[in-house]
Design an enzyme around this catalytic site. Structure first.
Site, short mmCIF file in Angstrom:
data_model
loop_
_atom_site.label_atom_id
_atom_site.label_comp_id
_atom_site.label_asym_id
_atom_site.label_seq_id
_atom_site.Cartn_x
_atom_site.Cartn_y
_atom_site.Cartn_z
CG ASP A 196 -1.97 1.06 1.21
OD1 ASP A 196 -2.05 1.79 0.22
OD2 ASP A 196 -2.72 1.16 2.19
CB CYS A 254 -5.87 2.68 -1.85
SG CYS A 254 -4.56 3.62 -1.03
CG HIS A 284 -9.73 1.23 0.38
ND1 HIS A 284 -8.62 1.97 0.00
CD2 HIS A 284 -10.69 2.15 0.63
CE1 HIS A 284 -8.90 3.25 0.03
NE2 HIS A 284 -10.17 3.38 0.41
CG ASP A 308 -2.16 0.69 -3.15
OD1 ASP A 308 -1.06 1.26 -3.17
OD2 ASP A 308 -2.96 0.80 -2.21
CG ASN A 309 -1.21 4.27 -4.57
OD1 ASN A 309 -2.27 3.97 -4.02
ND2 ASN A 309 -0.14 4.64 -3.88
CE LYS A 352 -2.49 7.41 -1.70
NZ LYS A 352 -2.61 7.03 -0.28
#
Length: 599
Positions: free
Chosen positions: A49, A88, A141, A287-288, A303
């Protein structure tokens, strides 16, 4: 001699028939005999993450050490151009469905905007239908209340939290299959331990283990043993614009990445101990882009950006004996490709009737084809879209960049190549017309038959009057400063099953404020009770934070039953009021729980 030849021919025919039967059962996705099921590989998917492409030793960062991930990457295939989303929840949704997030109802990262549309099937649904044990351990999430909850989206086992983020990382409050529990130690360690327990429990049958970490996302909290390695450390590799870099934030993020590496090593070691490694596909990605301005290979963006640095992620896939060690795959690919690829590799039939945006990259992994269809890969966040081809990126402002010769996106070549620019702009416009739909606010669902109870956190509520939220980020926030009887907290809800519900509030209250009367109402029905016990707890997280952040601090809250509330099957407003405030204020509020008590 004749009979020997005849016998050999019969044996070949028998073996061929058996092979075809096994292959057919294997590819069908239907439940098959134990001997056939053992042919199916297990899957372990690890998702970091806010870890950038550059937050790994194998990608050239000498500021930290990630030996376990580096070794794992070398033992399988590495994708040089793998893409996710800018933040995310969209990435998670794209991985789960194989479809771009703009099709999935994802409009934000909190307050319900992170929920995956109910008409979508997930990777959990696919592998569960194929007879796999499915488990998710960490940050979900993509929705909290059933039927958005992971237990309702194809995962038999869930341990972690469903909100966008958490404010405390050391033995925090978590949930296990819908029931609140207390965590055990640092969250990343705890999630890994539960994933390992799941693997041990299901070692004799195929399993799909999803391990979505919540680190190195803020708050920047990490065990001291990792922080000591970076506290005051001189970082030789810096962001392309060093003036923007917060070195303390970078140090904390890298310390958290080294903790992830240790946990990845634990999991891989367990697969070896259980003799499962050769029959397990392991995947690692993020995720980013990085959640701070730090070294990231000189790429533009971080991000939240749809430039290369905001959406490029590491991707490593290992399957010993099947995927050749050390493979470097230059072809562009992304999160939408994981579902079709894993289904193709395992011979599992994909559940659902929606057209996928992703494609299977199995030919690249198995070396059966290095040429894939020429494609455009779209990175979408809110109303912004950039598009990547194998050579070019058109950014969200319509500028064109040669990513092979200008990976930092420094020189706009749109005027030099107007035909390519217009072609990509048209593709973006076509996607917007075809896939973008106006966001429709959805109520929060209550009383789904599959759920024992429904949680309505403060995150999903709306405050009125003097009441304040503990952070601008709603995720794990609470309401405070409740000073007036005219104040209230409301939730827009849809009751899926009418009936009588037990209502429970999680509160704190100072001793001098005891005697507060609370009223919960819905569609003309209400229940009232008085706070008779003080419960005043300190905030947690300040001393653990290595860097100040805007995440909400947390504290312990006490459950109190308000009584029972009759709730018709209807969409409406659930309202919590303080009808009497004998002291200076009412309560601090974390959540309301609704438990259906009649059938």
């Amino acid at each position: 001699m004749y009979f020997r030849k005849l016998l050999n021919l019969l044996l070949v025919l028998i073996l061929t028939t058996l092979t075809c039967l096994c292959s057919g059962a294997f590819a069908s996705g239907k439940k098959s005999p134990e001997s056939v099921r053992k042919l199916r590989p297990n899957i372990v998917m690890i998702l970091a993450d806010d870890q950038g492409w550059g937050d790994l030793g194998i990608n050239g960062n000498t500021n930290l050490r990630t030996p376990n991930i580096d070794s794992f990457a070398r033992s399988g295939a590495s994708f040089k151009n793998f893409y996710v989303c800018a933040v995310c929840s969209p990435t998670r949704a794209e991985m789960l469905t194989g479809r771009y997030n703009v099709r999935l109802g994802i409009s934000g990262t909190s307050r319900g905007g992170e929920r995956l549309n109910l008409g979508e099937s997930t990777i959990g649904d696919t592998f569960k239908a194929a007879g796999y044990a499915t488990g998710a351990f960490g940050k979900w999430h993509n929705g909290m209340q059933w039927p958005y909850h992971p237990n309702a989206r194809g995962f038999d086992e869930f341990y972690g939290f469903c909100s966008g983020h958490w404010g405390y990382y050391f033995s925090p409050e978590l949930e296990h299959n819908g029931q609140m529990v207390k965590g055990n130690g640092y969250v990343a360690d705890d999630f890994t331990s539960h994933a390992i327990e799941f693997i041990e429990k299901n070692k004799d049958k195929p399993f799909f283990c999803y391990l979505p970490y919540n680190t190195p996302h803020s708050p920047m909290q990490v065990p001291d043993s990792y922080w000591k390695r970076f506290d005051g450390k001189d970082l030789k590799m810096r962001n392309r614009d060093p003036k923007r870099e917060n070195l303390e934030h970078t140090r904390a993020a890298l310390a958290m990445c080294e903790n992830i590496d240790w946990n990845v090593g634990r999991l891989l070691k367990k697969l070896d101990e259980l003799k499962l490694a050769e029959n397990t596909i392991v995947i690692y990605f993020s995720d980013n882009g990085p959640n701070g301005w730090r070294w990231n290979g000189g790429m533009k963006g971080r991000k939240g950006s749809i430039d290369e640095g905001g959406v490029r992620s590491p991707l490593f896939i290992r399957w010993p004996g099947v995927i050749k060690p050390g493979m470097q795959i230059p072809n562009i690919a992304g999160a939408i490709d994981l579902l079709p690829t894993l289904a193709d590799l395992t011979g599992v039939k994909i559940v659902g009737d929606k057209k996928l945006d992703g494609i299977s990259v199995k030919p690249l992994l198995l070396g059966t084809g290095s040429v894939m269809p020429d494609r455009m890969y779209f990175n979408c966040w809110r109303k912004n879209v950039s598009v990547r081809t194998q050579i070019y990126r058109l950014d969200g402002k319509g500028k064109l960049f040669d990513m092979e010769n200008d990976p930092g996106q420094d020189v706009d070549i749109s005027r030099k190549y107007p035909e390519i620019t217009e072609k990509l702009k048209k593709a973006v416009d076509d996607l917007k017309k075809e896939a973008f739909t106006p966001f429709v606010e959805r109520p929060f669902t209550v009383g789904h038959p599959g759920a024992k109870q429904t949680e309505l956190p403060s995150r999903d509520g709306q405050s009125h009057g003097t009441i304040k939220r503990s952070s601008i980020h709603p995720n794990c926030s609470f309401f405070y400063n409740w000073t007036d009887v005219g104040d209230s907290v409301t939730w827009n809800i849809e009751v899926l099953t009418g009936g009588t519900y037990e209502a429970i509030v999680y509160y704190t209250c100072k001793k001098e404020d005891v005697g507060v009367e609370l009223e919960l109402s819905f569609e003309g029905n209400k229940t009232v009770n008085t706070v008779t016990q003080a419960f005043d707890t300190p905030l947690m997280g300040q001393k653990e934070n290595k860097v100040d952040n805007r995440e909400s601090y947390v504290k312990d809250f006490k459950p109190m039953t308000l009584g029972t509330l009759k709730m018709p099957k209807k969409t409406g407003t659930l309202t919590l009021r303080a009808t009497k405030i004998p002291g200076k204020q009412a309560i601090d509020l974390r959540r309301v729980i609704l438990k259906r008590i009649d059938k």
